[in-house]
Design an enzyme around this catalytic site. Sequence first.
Site, mmCIF file in Angstrom:
data_model
loop_
_atom_site.group_PDB
_atom_site.id
_atom_site.type_symbol
_atom_site.label_atom_id
_atom_site.label_comp_id
_atom_site.label_asym_id
_atom_site.label_seq_id
_atom_site.Cartn_x
_atom_site.Cartn_y
_atom_site.Cartn_z
ATOM 1 N N SER A 1 2.321 -4.845 -11.810
ATOM 2 C CA SER A 1 2.326 -5.727 -12.627
ATOM 3 C C SER A 1 2.252 -7.289 -11.718
ATOM 4 O O SER A 1 1.508 -8.179 -12.290
ATOM 5 C CB SER A 1 3.610 -6.164 -13.109
ATOM 6 O OG SER A 1 4.737 -6.371 -12.154
ATOM 7 N N LYS B 1 -5.307 -3.983 -5.674
ATOM 8 C CA LYS B 1 -4.791 -3.335 -6.805
ATOM 9 C C LYS B 1 -5.804 -3.905 -8.095
ATOM 10 O O LYS B 1 -6.181 -2.921 -8.845
ATOM 11 C CB LYS B 1 -3.459 -3.678 -7.280
ATOM 12 C CG LYS B 1 -2.144 -2.927 -6.572
ATOM 13 C CD LYS B 1 -2.232 -1.498 -6.770
ATOM 14 C CE LYS B 1 -1.507 -0.752 -6.001
ATOM 15 N NZ LYS B 1 -1.352 0.641 -6.109
ATOM 16 N N HIS C 1 14.232 -3.046 -3.541
ATOM 17 C CA HIS C 1 14.135 -3.790 -4.858
ATOM 18 C C HIS C 1 15.503 -4.185 -5.167
ATOM 19 O O HIS C 1 16.437 -3.558 -4.485
ATOM 20 C CB HIS C 1 13.244 -3.193 -5.643
ATOM 21 C CG HIS C 1 11.922 -3.041 -5.384
ATOM 22 N ND1 HIS C 1 11.212 -1.801 -5.345
ATOM 23 C CD2 HIS C 1 10.856 -4.019 -4.718
ATOM 24 C CE1 HIS C 1 10.007 -1.916 -5.000
ATOM 25 N NE2 HIS C 1 9.889 -3.405 -4.606
HETATM 26 N N1 LIG Z 1 8.263 1.409 -7.237
HETATM 27 C C1 LIG Z 1 7.988 0.288 -8.366
HETATM 28 O O1 LIG Z 1 8.805 -0.385 -8.589
HETATM 29 C C2 LIG Z 1 6.507 0.032 -8.448
HETATM 30 C C3 LIG Z 1 6.077 -0.844 -9.336
HETATM 31 C C4 LIG Z 1 4.896 -1.198 -9.898
HETATM 32 C C5 LIG Z 1 4.013 -0.277 -9.392
HETATM 33 N N2 LIG Z 1 4.133 0.625 -8.563
HETATM 34 C C6 LIG Z 1 2.959 1.256 -7.897
HETATM 35 O O2 LIG Z 1 3.012 2.666 -7.921
HETATM 36 C C7 LIG Z 1 2.542 3.487 -6.864
HETATM 37 C C8 LIG Z 1 3.391 4.337 -6.175
HETATM 38 O O3 LIG Z 1 4.557 3.461 -5.803
HETATM 39 P P1 LIG Z 1 5.836 3.989 -5.196
HETATM 40 O O4 LIG Z 1 6.902 3.204 -5.675
HETATM 41 O O5 LIG Z 1 5.817 5.647 -5.686
HETATM 42 O O6 LIG Z 1 5.727 3.954 -3.614
HETATM 43 P P2 LIG Z 1 6.334 4.960 -2.633
HETATM 44 O O7 LIG Z 1 7.555 5.656 -2.744
HETATM 45 O O8 LIG Z 1 6.104 4.185 -1.252
HETATM 46 O O9 LIG Z 1 4.993 5.902 -2.436
HETATM 47 C C9 LIG Z 1 3.840 6.074 -1.806
HETATM 48 C C10 LIG Z 1 3.176 7.211 -1.154
HETATM 49 O O10 LIG Z 1 1.717 7.012 -0.868
HETATM 50 C C11 LIG Z 1 1.945 7.527 0.451
HETATM 51 N N3 LIG Z 1 0.916 7.072 1.451
HETATM 52 C C12 LIG Z 1 0.697 5.619 1.777
HETATM 53 N N4 LIG Z 1 -0.283 5.366 2.442
HETATM 54 C C13 LIG Z 1 -0.980 6.572 2.664
HETATM 55 C C14 LIG Z 1 -1.978 7.145 3.444
HETATM 56 N N5 LIG Z 1 -2.908 6.568 4.137
HETATM 57 N N6 LIG Z 1 -2.546 8.424 3.276
HETATM 58 C C15 LIG Z 1 -1.784 9.242 2.203
HETATM 59 N N7 LIG Z 1 -0.690 8.858 1.608
HETATM 60 C C16 LIG Z 1 -0.215 7.395 1.790
HETATM 61 C C17 LIG Z 1 3.210 7.362 1.097
HETATM 62 O O11 LIG Z 1 3.387 8.230 2.206
HETATM 63 P P3 LIG Z 1 4.392 7.753 3.582
HETATM 64 O O12 LIG Z 1 5.555 7.310 2.849
HETATM 65 O O13 LIG Z 1 4.484 8.919 4.284
HETATM 66 O O14 LIG Z 1 3.337 6.343 4.123
HETATM 67 C C18 LIG Z 1 4.154 7.527 0.175
HETATM 68 O O15 LIG Z 1 4.568 8.805 0.029
HETATM 69 C C19 LIG Z 1 2.058 2.293 -6.120
HETATM 70 O O16 LIG Z 1 0.548 2.232 -6.454
HETATM 71 C C20 LIG Z 1 2.574 0.989 -6.396
HETATM 72 O O17 LIG Z 1 2.175 -0.179 -6.570
HETATM 73 C C21 LIG Z 1 5.465 0.976 -7.858
#
Ligand SMILES: NC(=O)c1ccc[n+]([C@@H]2O[C@H](COP(=O)([O-])OP(=O)(O)OC[C@H]3O[C@@H](n4cnc5c(N)ncnc54)[C@H](OP(=O)(O)O)[C@@H]3O)[C@@H](O)[C@H]2O)c1
Length: 327
Positions: A110, A142, A185
Amino acid sequence: MSMPKIYIAGHHGMVGSAIVRRLLASGHSADALLTRTHAELDLTNQAAVNQFFESEKPDQVYLAAAKVGGIHANNTYPAEFIYENLMIQANVIEAAFQYGVKKLLFLGSSCIYPKLAEQPMREEALLTGTLEPTNEPYAVAKIAGIKLCESYTRQYGDAHGVDYRSVMPTNLYGPGDNYHPENSHVIPALIRRFHEAKANRATHVAVWGTGRPKREFLYVDDMAAASVHVMNLDKARYDAHTLPMLSHINVGRGEDVSIAELARAIAQTVGYVGDIVFDSTKPDGAPRKLMDSSRLHRLGWQAQMGLKQGLALAYKDFLFTEHMRSV
Ligand SMILES: NC(=O)c1ccc[n+]([C@@H]2O[C@H](COP(=O)([O-])OP(=O)(O)OC[C@H]3O[C@@H](n4cnc5c(N)ncnc54)[C@H](OP(=O)(O)O)[C@@H]3O)[C@@H](O)[C@H]2O)c1
């Protein structure tokens, strides 16, 4: 017809792991799900990404890998946030196209919307104003991700059957969340704070700000369900509700809650009975942040998990995570 081979990029993350759960629960075979950890495949490395797609040839891709972080991390490492996210997206989307992936879903956020966007925030608010400066580099990456999906579909849709879509989640919470004491968060931070206050028999817990700002929260398994729903939507129906250059879809519950109400609900979930004190000397941030998810509702999807039930499940996950850390 055989099951599509699906690559979930970021399957160890909060959203990626929920997408894996959702696909398995809906009957998808584990053998047909492709995953790689960050250590196994660095998605910023174009040659490695190409090699992976060439050897595995997935049919579909959920792009839930990203460098994510809070205000402090975004402010301290802006170069890493813009560079890594641009590279991950560009590498995965181009390799997907080169190796014949027809369907891809990109996860945005967002924060793509202008700081002063009208509330609730509609998809049309994209690129209409100045972004929040603290996470501008991340948000720009994004936005580029959305435009990559749209551009590949516009250029290669008719000739190659490319259909790349994107979804913009509101604030998420639930299993797999980050409960770090300083860098998490609001929901995981308050779960930890109230849990520790209960254990220490604290008489009060201070919460930053007046408690009046309103925010929207979605349980992560609802987000995963919405992602699978959007990925699988019939193309004619998807096209009827989107535009080629305005194709992203907001994903939220459609309801917000004040920080004070949220804090009380979390205290109740955790069983903390002391006082909650709102520290109005600390900044409140924007008075309201709510997504307009009516486009997704028209496309046949609504959130299922209520906040109370979701918080109970999130607290269970916190207790489990703490237990696993201690053994
Ligand atoms: N959580 C929220 O509240 C939220 C809200 C809105 C949008 N989103 C979106 O949803 C998506 C996922 O978010 P999430 O909360 O699931 O984040 P997350 O828990 O940090 O997961 C992201 C994953 O991507 C992996 N990653 C990062 N850099 C990488 C790379 N260079 N190569 C391979 N893998 C890589 C990370 O691995 P490592 O940890 O090993 O680096 C992790 O497993 C993101 O695009 C985020 O913007 C999340």
